[in-house]
Design an enzyme around this catalytic site. Sequence first.
Site, PDB file in Angstrom:
ATOM      1  N   ASP A 279     -85.109  25.881 -32.340  1.00  0.00           N
ATOM      2  CA  ASP A 279     -84.242  26.916 -32.599  1.00  0.00           C
ATOM      3  C   ASP A 279     -85.230  27.890 -33.151  1.00  0.00           C
ATOM      4  OD1 ASP A 279     -81.761  25.313 -32.755  1.00  0.00           O
ATOM      5  OD2 ASP A 279     -82.368  24.427 -34.582  1.00  0.00           O
TER       6      ASP A 279
ATOM      7  N   ASP B  57     -76.707  27.462 -28.934  1.00  0.00           N
ATOM      8  CA  ASP B  57     -75.760  27.149 -29.980  1.00  0.00           C
ATOM      9  C   ASP B  57     -75.021  28.540 -29.912  1.00  0.00           C
ATOM     10  OD1 ASP B  57     -77.082  25.105 -30.943  1.00  0.00           O
ATOM     11  OD2 ASP B  57     -78.510  26.269 -32.496  1.00  0.00           O
TER      12      ASP B  57
END
Length: 164
Positions: free
Chosen positions: A121, A135
């Site tokens: 991330d 995402d």
Amino acid sequence: MTTPSRPRRRALFAVLVVGLVALAWVTKEVVEGLLADGRAVDLGLLQLRLTYNTGVAFSLGAGLPTGVVLGVTGAVTLAIAVYAWFTVPAVPLIGLLGLAGVVAGAVTNLVNRALDAAVTDYFHTGWFPTFNLPDALLTVGVVLVVISTLLPEARDADAPRTQG
């Protein structure tokens, strides 16, 4: 306006998924290279900040064995991909785009998890969990699929045909 034939819609879907997976993977590689030394880059509303998520959304299941997380997310990804493959010929174009985003995001995160035992991330807001491009593809894809179900042509496609 004419709609593409079944094989053409599926081909478009496949090309979109592969293109979005490639874009997400290149983005991950670039960000990892840029932030390898632990620094963050301020982009205004977002910061690029490298983190690794061993769980799923919002780090749920982070304590579970990698194989369990990989197996469950793999099964869900496969189910969504199969559903999308059989659905894209009948959905409006916006729905096709949404399904491509959902599948591309899920596949990219699955491959990332399979290779690294975690998802990389890098988009950090400070007020929301850190996330990545896959995402965002998943989220925008779901929104597009929902919108496509609200379109008149989607509702009309489900209506029974009457002969008159």
